[in-house]
Enzyme design. Structure first.
Site, PDB file in Angstrom:
ATOM      1  N   ASP A 112     -12.079   6.877   3.531  1.00  0.00           N
ATOM      2  CA  ASP A 112     -10.876   6.695   4.340  1.00  0.00           C
ATOM      3  C   ASP A 112     -10.508   5.223   4.479  1.00  0.00           C
ATOM      4  O   ASP A 112      -9.515   4.889   5.106  1.00  0.00           O
ATOM      5  CB  ASP A 112     -11.074   7.330   5.723  1.00  0.00           C
TER       6      ASP A 112
ATOM      7  N   LYS B   3     -10.180  13.100   7.708  1.00  0.00           N
ATOM      8  CA  LYS B   3      -9.638  12.885   9.039  1.00  0.00           C
ATOM      9  C   LYS B   3      -9.575  14.209   9.806  1.00  0.00           C
ATOM     10  O   LYS B   3      -9.479  15.281   9.203  1.00  0.00           O
ATOM     11  CB  LYS B   3      -8.216  12.310   8.941  1.00  0.00           C
TER      12      LYS B   3
ATOM     13  N   GLU C  41      -9.401   3.512   2.016  1.00  0.00           N
ATOM     14  CA  GLU C  41      -8.895   3.506   0.645  1.00  0.00           C
ATOM     15  C   GLU C  41      -7.806   2.468   0.410  1.00  0.00           C
ATOM     16  O   GLU C  41      -7.582   2.032  -0.717  1.00  0.00           O
ATOM     17  CB  GLU C  41      -8.384   4.901   0.278  1.00  0.00           C
TER      18      GLU C  41
ATOM     19  N   ASP D 175       1.371   6.453   5.547  1.00  0.00           N
ATOM     20  CA  ASP D 175       0.418   5.491   5.002  1.00  0.00           C
ATOM     21  C   ASP D 175       0.960   4.750   3.791  1.00  0.00           C
ATOM     22  O   ASP D 175       0.259   3.925   3.204  1.00  0.00           O
ATOM     23  CB  ASP D 175      -0.902   6.187   4.660  1.00  0.00           C
TER      24      ASP D 175
ATOM     25  N   ASP E  47      -2.644  10.608   3.172  1.00  0.00           N
ATOM     26  CA  ASP E  47      -4.048  10.204   3.306  1.00  0.00           C
ATOM     27  C   ASP E  47      -4.819  11.246   4.104  1.00  0.00           C
ATOM     28  O   ASP E  47      -4.734  11.304   5.333  1.00  0.00           O
ATOM     29  CB  ASP E  47      -4.138   8.836   3.999  1.00  0.00           C
TER      30      ASP E  47
ATOM     31  N   LYS F 191       0.854  -1.184   0.000  1.00  0.00           N
ATOM     32  CA  LYS F 191       0.000   0.000   0.000  1.00  0.00           C
ATOM     33  C   LYS F 191       0.894   1.238   0.000  1.00  0.00           C
ATOM     34  O   LYS F 191       1.643   1.471   0.943  1.00  0.00           O
ATOM     35  CB  LYS F 191      -0.913  -0.009   1.224  1.00  0.00           C
TER      36      LYS F 191
ATOM     37  N   ARG G  23      -7.535  -0.693   1.122  1.00  0.00           N
ATOM     38  CA  ARG G  23      -8.013  -1.967   0.571  1.00  0.00           C
ATOM     39  C   ARG G  23      -8.441  -1.821  -0.883  1.00  0.00           C
ATOM     40  O   ARG G  23      -8.385  -2.783  -1.644  1.00  0.00           O
ATOM     41  CB  ARG G  23      -9.135  -2.509   1.448  1.00  0.00           C
TER      42      ARG G  23
END
Length: 431
Positions: free
Chosen positions: A277, A207, A279, A218, A200, A195, A281
């Site tokens: 959020d 967030k 995202e 992230d 993010d 990933k 996956r």
């Protein structure tokens, strides 16, 4: 400054029970504990205190130092900016060479994660990875391609495109192959998927400021799998391995993907977005499908995926998910050998159905804070829909221990590189 180990705690006034080390005749002595697990933690804690004391160079001396004890000291004595140095035990040249390689790769991994998002964005992340692999393995053993921007749609990598299309920095998929025999017709033995969300914001499920501050981390999954493959190469990996990095910035503008959107993947699975959020996956789904296309028998993905995993195992462990019991058991055994804390959390095929949608085959989460109960397992269940071979030969690492927002008694602020040794060992054992 020389550092020694001792099985006896000093009776001098220089030692206090709360201290992890004591000074004695212009040297440092670390008192050992009663078992090896506690010893390694004690040595790492001493490394942190020595870093906090202002020292920048240690020399390992005396008896009792094996590779794991030296590595534990190095883990604690690593500053956030990686400026500290350790001279390895001069009577162990082969161990010193291994430790130097491990330190170089771990520092590179941590640097990728710690750099600000203005410096690490999808294109720069991909280029830094390419450059490092060429430096370590050479041009003749590396082959790669980058699929970016709207080319992602043409190639069918819709998840990465949806997540990253709102940023001026194009989203991309990097596919980099390590081919030790140089033959591009050699079968891909294993695939590593990372990933690579370089920042993010949470998208429209935005967030809070304090939660967004550390979200340069992230892309820790991408950095971890890249570091793991580099370490395996240094250890003599002989199989072809494909590194797949799914890179994007999850930002907001008029083109950003929205709650209620439905994404249809190459395998026909439709996904309703109930949380922008969640995202990670969505981009990993593309990576898993790409691993299946490559024909890899062993597939490993790694991601800073869920806060739920961190709530379950804390931030000194990583979480492992798999429906392949034999592979999971072997990986846990390898993690123990590598002295990296790893804990298996539940995953069954029915977890794939735990995020229902009235408008698609599945949603990407549950529409509640943190994805609701069992959020980490449900996220892994989502990924299972896209894993090759119905999940046989697949491992999912949720990297709860990859990053610390502030320093503690074991780690400096920032990235840890925890997981690179376990994944490298799994590659060496299974690939």
């Amino acid at each position: 400054m020389p550092v020694y180990l001792s099985n006896e705690r000093s009776a001098t006034a220089a030692w206090k029970a709360s201290a992890a080390f004591y000074w004695q005749q212009d040297a440092i002595t670390i008192p050992l504990a009663d078992n090896e697990a506690d010893n390694l933690r004690a040595i790492q804690r001493a490394g942190r205190q020595l870093d906090n004391s202002g020292l920048q160079h240690l020399a390992i001396a005396g008896e009792g130092w094996d590779i794991e004890r030296q590595w534990a000291l190095a883990q604690g004595f690593t500053s956030t900016l990686s400026s500290n140095q350790i001279s390895w035990h001069e009577q162990q040249p082969q161990v010193a060479e291994q430790l130097t390689q491990m330190t170089d790769i771990a520092r590179w991994t941590r640097e990728l994660v710690n750099l600000p998002p203005a410096e690490i964005y999808p294109q720069s992340l991909a280029q830094r990875v390419i450059d490092k692999f060429k430096d370590v393995a050479g041009d003749d053993q590396i082959d790669y391609k980058i699929i970016a921007g709207d080319d992602l749609l043409e190639a069918g990598w819709v998840g990465i495109h949806h997540v990253g299309r709102a940023s001026v920095k194009q989203p991309l998929m990097l596919q980099l192959d390590f081919i030790p025999d140089g033959n591009k017709d050699t079968d891909v033995s294993a695939a590593l998927i990372g990933k690579g969300i370089t920042f993010d914001s949470g998208g429209y499920s935005i967030k809070a400021s304090e939660g967004m501050l550390a979200m340069k981390c992230d892309m820790g999954g991408a950095a971890t799998v890249a570091g793991a493959l580099l370490l395996a190469i240094q250890r003599g990996l002989k199989k072809r391995v494909r590194l797949i990095l799914c890179c994007a910035e999850n930002l907001i503008d008029g083109s950003a993907y929205k709650l209620g959107d439905v994404i249809t993947y190459k395998n026909g699975t439709s996904v309703e977005v109930v949380n922008t959020d969640a995202e990670g996956r969505l981009v990993l789904a593309d990576g898993l499908l790409a691993a299946g296309e490559a024909g890899a028998k062993l597939v490993i993905d790694a991601a800073t995926l869920t806060g739920a995993a961190q709530m379950a195992v804390g931030n000194e462990y990583n979480a492992l998910f798999s429906v392949d019991d034999g592979l999971a058991a072997e990986t846990l055994n390898l993690a123990a050998q590598e002295r990296e804390p790893l804990w298996r959390l539940p995953l069954a095929h029915w977890h794939s159905n735990n995020c229902p949608s009235a408008f698609a085959d599945t949603a990407n989460s549950r529409p509640q804070k943190g994805g609701g109960a069992g959020g980490a397992s449900n996220a892994a269940g989502f990924l299972l829909r896209f894993a090759p071979h119905q999940g046989q030969g697949w491992l999912h690492f949720d990297l709860a221990g990859a990053y610390h927002n502030s320093a503690n008694g074991m780690w400096a602020t920032g990235a840890t590189a925890l997981g690179i040794r376990t994944i490298a060992a799994t590659l060496m054992h299974e690939a």
